[in-house]
Design a protein around this motif. Structure first.
Motif, PDB file in Angstrom:
ATOM      1  N   ARG A 122      47.528  37.984  47.950  1.00 24.24           N
ATOM      2  CA  ARG A 122      48.375  36.858  47.535  1.00 24.24           C
ATOM      3  C   ARG A 122      49.793  37.296  47.262  1.00 24.24           C
ATOM      4  NH1 ARG A 122      46.684  31.904  45.936  1.00 24.24           N
ATOM      5  NH2 ARG A 122      44.460  31.705  45.589  1.00 24.24           N
ATOM      6  N   GLY A 176      45.086  38.016  37.543  1.00 20.44           N
ATOM      7  CA  GLY A 176      45.529  39.241  36.897  1.00 20.44           C
ATOM      8  C   GLY A 176      46.428  40.099  37.776  1.00 20.44           C
ATOM      9  N   LEU A 177      46.140  40.127  39.063  1.00 23.69           N
ATOM     10  CA  LEU A 177      46.916  40.990  39.949  1.00 23.69           C
ATOM     11  C   LEU A 177      48.385  40.576  39.960  1.00 23.69           C
ATOM     12  CD1 LEU A 177      45.853  42.252  43.414  1.00 23.69           C
ATOM     13  CD2 LEU A 177      48.064  41.192  43.152  1.00 23.69           C
ATOM     14  N   TYR A 212      38.849  34.908  53.350  1.00 22.58           N
ATOM     15  CA  TYR A 212      39.166  34.792  51.915  1.00 22.58           C
ATOM     16  C   TYR A 212      37.989  34.234  51.113  1.00 22.58           C
ATOM     17  CZ  TYR A 212      41.100  32.776  47.644  1.00 22.58           C
ATOM     18  OH  TYR A 212      41.285  32.407  46.335  1.00 22.58           O
ATOM     19  N   ASN A 230      35.421  36.699  48.853  1.00 22.89           N
ATOM     20  CA  ASN A 230      34.973  36.098  47.594  1.00 22.89           C
ATOM     21  C   ASN A 230      33.523  35.634  47.551  1.00 22.89           C
ATOM     22  OD1 ASN A 230      37.291  36.558  46.039  1.00 22.89           O
ATOM     23  ND2 ASN A 230      38.358  35.008  47.258  1.00 22.89           N
ATOM     24  N   TRP A 279      33.253  40.141  46.310  1.00 22.26           N
ATOM     25  CA  TRP A 279      33.428  39.841  44.866  1.00 22.26           C
ATOM     26  C   TRP A 279      32.092  39.909  44.118  1.00 22.26           C
ATOM     27  CZ3 TRP A 279      37.580  39.422  41.640  1.00 22.26           C
ATOM     28  CH2 TRP A 279      37.357  38.853  40.378  1.00 22.26           C
ATOM     29  N   TYR A 339      40.433  44.445  46.646  1.00 22.35           N
ATOM     30  CA  TYR A 339      39.251  44.419  47.521  1.00 22.35           C
ATOM     31  C   TYR A 339      39.423  43.603  48.790  1.00 22.35           C
ATOM     32  CZ  TYR A 339      38.687  39.808  45.424  1.00 22.35           C
ATOM     33  OH  TYR A 339      38.896  38.509  45.025  1.00 22.35           O
ATOM     34  N   GLN A 340      40.386  42.692  48.810  1.00 22.44           N
ATOM     35  CA  GLN A 340      40.566  41.873  50.015  1.00 22.44           C
ATOM     36  C   GLN A 340      41.118  42.712  51.171  1.00 22.44           C
ATOM     37  OE1 GLN A 340      42.245  41.331  47.139  1.00 22.44           O
ATOM     38  NE2 GLN A 340      41.885  39.266  46.349  1.00 22.44           N
ATOM     39  N   HIS A 387      41.617  46.522  41.859  1.00 23.30           N
ATOM     40  CA  HIS A 387      41.758  45.837  40.565  1.00 23.30           C
ATOM     41  C   HIS A 387      40.425  45.444  39.952  1.00 23.30           C
ATOM     42  CE1 HIS A 387      46.220  45.042  40.662  1.00 23.30           C
ATOM     43  NE2 HIS A 387      45.991  45.476  41.891  1.00 23.30           N
ATOM     44  N   ARG A 416      39.931  32.482  34.476  1.00 25.64           N
ATOM     45  CA  ARG A 416      39.708  31.709  35.694  1.00 25.64           C
ATOM     46  C   ARG A 416      38.265  31.227  35.607  1.00 25.64           C
ATOM     47  NH1 ARG A 416      38.811  34.077  39.811  1.00 25.64           N
ATOM     48  NH2 ARG A 416      38.821  36.175  38.958  1.00 25.64           N
ATOM     49  N   ARG A 422      39.019  29.320  43.415  1.00 27.44           N
ATOM     50  CA  ARG A 422      38.113  29.463  44.575  1.00 27.44           C
ATOM     51  C   ARG A 422      37.168  28.270  44.694  1.00 27.44           C
ATOM     52  NH1 ARG A 422      37.127  35.791  42.831  1.00 27.44           N
ATOM     53  NH2 ARG A 422      39.327  36.261  42.748  1.00 27.44           N
TER      54      ARG A 422
HETATM   55  C1  G6P Z   1      41.426  38.724  40.430  1.00 30.44           C
HETATM   56  C2  G6P Z   1      41.576  39.603  41.659  1.00 30.44           C
HETATM   57  C3  G6P Z   1      42.892  39.320  42.366  1.00 30.44           C
HETATM   58  C4  G6P Z   1      43.009  37.835  42.640  1.00 30.44           C
HETATM   59  C5  G6P Z   1      42.856  37.026  41.351  1.00 30.44           C
HETATM   60  C6  G6P Z   1      42.907  35.518  41.576  1.00 30.44           C
HETATM   61  O1  G6P Z   1      42.365  39.084  39.463  1.00 30.44           O
HETATM   62  O2  G6P Z   1      41.494  40.973  41.321  1.00 30.44           O
HETATM   63  O3  G6P Z   1      42.970  40.028  43.579  1.00 30.44           O
HETATM   64  O4  G6P Z   1      44.247  37.525  43.233  1.00 30.44           O
HETATM   65  O5  G6P Z   1      41.607  37.361  40.775  1.00 30.44           O
HETATM   66  O6  G6P Z   1      41.965  35.139  42.532  1.00 30.44           O
HETATM   67  P1  G6P Z   1      42.385  34.399  43.869  1.00 30.44           P
HETATM   68  O7  G6P Z   1      41.156  34.384  44.716  1.00 30.44           O
HETATM   69  O8  G6P Z   1      42.838  33.050  43.431  1.00 30.44           O
HETATM   70  O9  G6P Z   1      43.512  35.189  44.489  1.00 30.44           O
END
Ligand code: G6P
Length: 483
Positions: free
Chosen positions: A18, A39-40, A90, A95, A99, A145-146, A168, A283, A321
């Motif tokens: 992202r 968080g990232l 994604y 995810n 994930w 991880y993505q 992360h 989240r 998500r």
């Molecule tokens: C976690 C992951 C990040 C991710 C974030 C939000 O913090 O480690 O890589 O960006 O969640 O999730 P999303 O799927 O909305 O990017």
């Protein structure tokens, strides 16, 4: 753009799934953007604002073709994903496969070959975009991880670069990781980096053990050595922990502002002036233990150990998500539980749980943290958990109690928190009650300790120690031999 075009490119390129902004298409067809969650982004934004460099990432919507642009003091380079890629790379592989697999299989991971193909394809696109942005001999820092295949893909395109990778989220033990049908390819993708960072020592140890089991490279301590056919070392990689943090001083300052303090007081009034405000901020994700927290709180009300006149729970659950089934199921479960508890225990003017399915700007978050006597972080598994650190940074008044799951990365660092196993509902109830009844003197003693850690180890220290370690790595003269 060909990799050659990059001769005058950036010294530092960050690559993350992202961008720190989400694109939205307005009614007139024009594209605008707003801050993206998680968080990232929270961690990397201040790093990139203070560095000269580019951030390569996806803008959160399908089929947006946009040139690099400047936003909030950063150069952002959008990568385009189409709808199928969003679904398969994604929502799918990242995810709904990785994930849950990396978070202790709390939810069952799905393994689909088409998703894997999309993951590879999209990782290649990110690698090409990074290769086009990085100047000769520059540094590329790949995130999370993505994008685990990007390091090796990038090394192939640009052997002149220094490549770092930071994970992360938790890195699972071999026994879980080995379920992944593409486990070797993922490890080999990561081994394209010179330095691989993790949140906890335990994550790095899991990775090193996986390298020993799945590849023929030898490891010694944090070091992984590639050897040539004659057993001579040709490349060294390091895998080690760099616990991430937040922009502690920014949060501290924000929370000291008169406007924030006034807003915190207003929030307490709006909540009906309860004695004890408890807060959860997550989240809406099944790894966060939101159901466990709500269950424990509901039982405390049921037992009469807390009442809605004296205590209330504010649960901020930011949307996340939403196209992934497991997240839809969780939302239903959480909302059913909130509705049941509010129906059973709520009174006019006293809701048991204030459930907010939104995200809020940092100013409002700081006010909420200040308004909360008890912060509940009850993740079943969490790479770090930056909410815990934000709460601490906001409490320069040295008040408030932090209930913290032992399954977060933060638990390794934050002595002074009340640690808890969130699966043990009885223990969770006792610890919540203990936090709710904690004397101000005890709160001060603990918060002082917590603040010493969080104020000293901020995100600038995290990124500079990662990047310094990466700069100190020997440059490998040959492309990796990854079989
Ligand atoms: C976690 C992951 C990040 C991710 C974030 C939000 O913090 O480690 O890589 O960006 O969640 O999730 P999303 O799927 O909305 O990017």
């Amino acid at each position: 753009m060909s990799p050659e075009a990059s001769k005058e490119g950036n010294d530092l390129v960050v690559v993350a799934n992202r961008l720190p902004v989400d694109f939205t298409t307005d009614d007139d067809g024009s594209i605008s953007w707003r801050r993206s969650p998680g968080g990232l982004v929270t961690a990397l934004e201040p790093v990139m604002q203070s560095a000269e460099g580019a951030w390569v990432g996806w803008g959160g919507a399908a089929d947006v073709y946009a040139d690099p642009f400047e936003a909030d003091g950063m150069t952002l380079v959008p990568v385009t994903l189409n709808e199928d890629e969003i679904e398969q790379y994604y929502e799918g592989f990242a995810n709904d496969t990785l994930w849950p697999l990396y978070h202790d299989v709390i939810s069952q991971p799905a393994f689909h070959r088409q998703w894997w193909d999309a993951y590879r394809r999209v990782n290649r696109r990110f690698a090409e975009a990074a290769a086009a942005q990085a100047g000769t001999g520059g540094t590329v820092w790949v995130q999370d991880y993505q994008l685990q295949l990007v390091p090796a893909m990038l090394r192939e395109l640009r052997p002149d670069l220094r490549i770092g990778f930071f994970d992360h989220i938790p890195f699972p033990p071999y026994e879980i990781f080995s379920q992944l049908p593409w486990r070797r390819q993922v490890v080999e993708g990561l081994l394209g980096a010179d330095l691989i960072g993790f949140q906890r020592n335990g994550d790095a140890a899991n990775f090193l053990r996986i390298v020993r089991r799945l590849t023929r490279h030898s490891t010694r301590g944090q070091q992984i050595t590639f050897e040539d056919g004659e057993g001579r070392p040709v490349r060294e990689i390091r895998a080690t922990a760099f616990p991430i943090s937040i922009d502690s001083h920014r949060f501290d300052e924000l929370a000291r502002q008169d406007s924030t303090r006034a807003r915190a007081a207003e929030i307490r009034t709006e909540l009906g002036d309860p004695e004890i405000v408890m807060l959860g901020v997550d989240r809406l994700d099944y790894t966060k233990g939101i159901r466990h927290r709500i269950k424990a709180y509901g039982e405390l009300l049921d037992d009469g150990r807390l009442t809605v006149e004296e205590a209330t729970l504010v649960q901020v659950a930011s949307p996340s998500r939403e196209n992934v089934d497991a997240y839809q199921e969780l939302r239903e479960q959480v909302e059913t539980a909130v509705g049941r508890i509010n129906g059973e225990f709520g009174e006019l003017g006293h809701a048991a749980i204030h459930y907010l399915h939104h995200s809020y700007p940092p100013e409002e978050m700081a006010a909420l943290y200040l308004a909360a006597d008890v912060m509940l972080v009850t993740s079943l598994r969490d790479g770090m958990n930056l909410v815990a650190k934000e709460y601490i940074a906001a409490r320069s008044d040295q008040q408030g109690a932090l209930v913290l799951s032992e399954f977060t990365g933060a638990a390794d660092e934050l002595s002074g928190a009340l640690l808890v196993n969130p699966h043990d509902i009885d223990e969770l109830k006792s610890v919540i009650e203990q936090a709710a009844r904690m004397e101000p003197k005890e709160q001060r003693r603990r918060m002082r300790r917590l603040r010493r850690k969080v104020m000293a180890d901020d995100v600038a220290k995290w990124s500079s120690s990662f990047l310094r370690t990466l700069e100190e790595m020997p440059v490998s003269p040959v492309a990796p031999e990854l079989q």
